[in-house]
Design a protein around this motif. Structure first.
Motif, mmCIF file in Angstrom:
data_model
loop_
_atom_site.group_PDB
_atom_site.id
_atom_site.type_symbol
_atom_site.label_atom_id
_atom_site.label_comp_id
_atom_site.label_asym_id
_atom_site.label_seq_id
_atom_site.Cartn_x
_atom_site.Cartn_y
_atom_site.Cartn_z
ATOM 1 N N GLU A 32 22.262 45.031 45.505
ATOM 2 C CA GLU A 32 23.539 45.620 45.908
ATOM 3 C C GLU A 32 24.508 45.406 44.773
ATOM 4 N N PHE A 34 28.050 46.617 42.389
ATOM 5 C CA PHE A 34 29.427 47.066 42.503
ATOM 6 C C PHE A 34 30.077 47.122 41.130
ATOM 7 N N TYR A 36 34.003 46.520 39.892
ATOM 8 C CA TYR A 36 35.370 46.140 40.207
ATOM 9 C C TYR A 36 36.224 46.382 38.968
ATOM 10 N N ARG A 43 45.896 43.145 40.678
ATOM 11 C CA ARG A 43 44.791 42.297 41.098
ATOM 12 C C ARG A 43 43.471 43.038 41.007
ATOM 13 N N LEU A 44 42.415 42.280 41.000
ATOM 14 C CA LEU A 44 41.070 42.836 40.953
ATOM 15 C C LEU A 44 40.811 43.668 42.227
ATOM 16 N N ARG A 49 30.715 51.240 44.778
ATOM 17 C CA ARG A 49 29.503 50.491 45.101
ATOM 18 C C ARG A 49 28.333 51.469 45.070
ATOM 19 N N LEU A 90 25.578 41.406 44.506
ATOM 20 C CA LEU A 90 25.607 40.554 45.693
ATOM 21 C C LEU A 90 24.332 39.722 45.725
ATOM 22 N N ASN A 94 25.410 35.996 50.437
ATOM 23 C CA ASN A 94 26.624 36.819 50.388
ATOM 24 C C ASN A 94 27.578 36.408 49.270
ATOM 25 N N LEU A 96 29.120 37.061 45.657
ATOM 26 C CA LEU A 96 29.312 38.138 44.695
ATOM 27 C C LEU A 96 29.409 37.520 43.306
ATOM 28 N N VAL B 3 45.357 42.329 52.991
ATOM 29 C CA VAL B 3 46.034 41.924 51.758
ATOM 30 C C VAL B 3 46.062 40.409 51.690
ATOM 31 N N ILE B 4 45.805 39.876 50.505
ATOM 32 C CA ILE B 4 45.802 38.427 50.292
ATOM 33 C C ILE B 4 47.041 38.032 49.494
ATOM 34 N N MET B 31 34.694 35.814 55.785
ATOM 35 C CA MET B 31 34.404 34.899 54.686
ATOM 36 C C MET B 31 35.585 34.840 53.714
ATOM 37 N N PHE B 33 36.532 33.030 49.759
ATOM 38 C CA PHE B 33 35.912 32.461 48.571
ATOM 39 C C PHE B 33 36.984 32.040 47.582
ATOM 40 N N TYR B 35 37.424 31.555 43.355
ATOM 41 C CA TYR B 35 36.870 31.788 42.031
ATOM 42 C C TYR B 35 37.778 31.148 40.980
ATOM 43 N N THR B 98 30.582 39.448 56.126
ATOM 44 C CA THR B 98 29.316 38.791 55.844
ATOM 45 C C THR B 98 28.209 39.741 55.429
ATOM 46 N N SER B 100 28.359 42.630 53.318
ATOM 47 C CA SER B 100 28.461 43.478 52.139
ATOM 48 C C SER B 100 29.177 42.733 51.025
ATOM 49 N N GLY B 101 29.169 43.322 49.872
ATOM 50 C CA GLY B 101 29.874 42.739 48.728
ATOM 51 C C GLY B 101 31.277 43.277 48.577
ATOM 52 N N LEU B 102 31.786 43.913 49.611
ATOM 53 C CA LEU B 102 33.158 44.409 49.536
ATOM 54 C C LEU B 102 34.099 43.229 49.662
ATOM 55 N N ARG B 103 34.927 43.052 48.652
ATOM 56 C CA ARG B 103 35.830 41.921 48.619
ATOM 57 C C ARG B 103 37.229 42.386 48.277
ATOM 58 N N PHE B 105 40.872 40.667 46.707
ATOM 59 C CA PHE B 105 41.252 39.525 45.895
ATOM 60 C C PHE B 105 42.749 39.282 45.962
ATOM 61 N N GLY B 106 43.092 38.026 45.849
ATOM 62 C CA GLY B 106 44.495 37.669 45.738
ATOM 63 C C GLY B 106 44.996 37.909 44.324
ATOM 64 N N PRO B 107 46.285 37.709 44.122
ATOM 65 C CA PRO B 107 46.876 37.937 42.798
ATOM 66 C C PRO B 107 46.556 36.842 41.799
#
Lengths: 108, 114
Positions: A32, A34, A36, A43-44, A49, A90, A94, A96, B3-4, B31, B33, B35, B98, B100-103, B105-107
């Protein structure tokens, strides 16, 4: 561990020229993947995808399992495309995982 | 979409001190995370913040150095403990579901340790 490789730190093209940002992933059967993007002072955010097989802002990315690649392409670059682009995979659990990123600079 | 927000947006800290970064999502997410993005480098996953249980840390990151809390489905904190100049980095909060890889992000929080 699965890894994502983006060989180019910087890609500089002229406006209107084609763009290809390279990404290679480590084999994982059914990956999977992506792309970005992070524009200046923003922001990112998700660009696209692979499972959606859509075109976003003129960009497309095709999964090539034989070459384990997921290159990002656009036929005609625009100045507003200038940004940092990250390829991501991915992983199990889970998580990334991101490549090192490629800075795209589109010159006028 | 959600929004984060992160606080603080930046800080300059002295060696040996600790800083807690807050991450707030405006809707419930499965979820969360954390980074780290060091200058000129990619994003490195520190840990997955688990609601109601201990965070899951990646190789090279330990709870004593980076304690994480996640009291509910919209909030998490990351503490950078006993800081050294090597901890100078941008710390990013991310959230998603949980399956997918769709995320999102915060600033980011830009930390400088002197």
């Amino acid at each position: 561990a699965q890894r994502v490789t983006q060989p180019e730190k910087l890609l500089s093209v002229f406006k209107g020229a084609p763009v290809e940002l390279k990404c290679n992933y480590s084999y994982s059967g059914s990956p999977e993947l992506f792309w970005y993007v992070q524009y200046s002072r923003q922001r990112l955010q998700l660009l696209l995808r692979h499972i959606s097989r859509e075109s976003i802002k003129g960009f497309t990315a095709d999964l090539n399992k034989g070459e384990t690649s997921f290159h990002l392409k656009k036929p005609f670059a625009q100045e507003e495309d200038s940004a940092m682009y990250y390829c991501a995979q991915l992983e199990y659990g889970n998580k990334l995982v991101f490549g090192a990123g490629t800075i795209l600079r589109v010159k006028s | 979409s959600a929004v984060i927000s992160q606080k603080p947006s930046r800080d300059i800290c002295q060696r040996g001190t600790s800083l807690t970064i807050q991450c707030q999502v405006d809707s419930q997410v499965t979820m969360m995370f954390w980074y780290r993005q060091q200058p000129g480098q990619s994003l490195t996953l520190i840990a997955t913040a688990n609601q109601g249980s201990e965070a899951t840390y990646e190789s090279g990151f330990v709870i004593d150095k980076f304690p994480i809390s996640r009291p509910n489905l919209t909030f998490s904190t990351l503490t950078v403990s006993n800081m050294s100049p090597e901890d100078s980095s941008i710390y990013l909060c991310s959230a998603g579901n949980t399956t997918s890889g769709l995320r999102i992000f915060g600033p980011g929080t830009r930390l400088t340790v002197l």
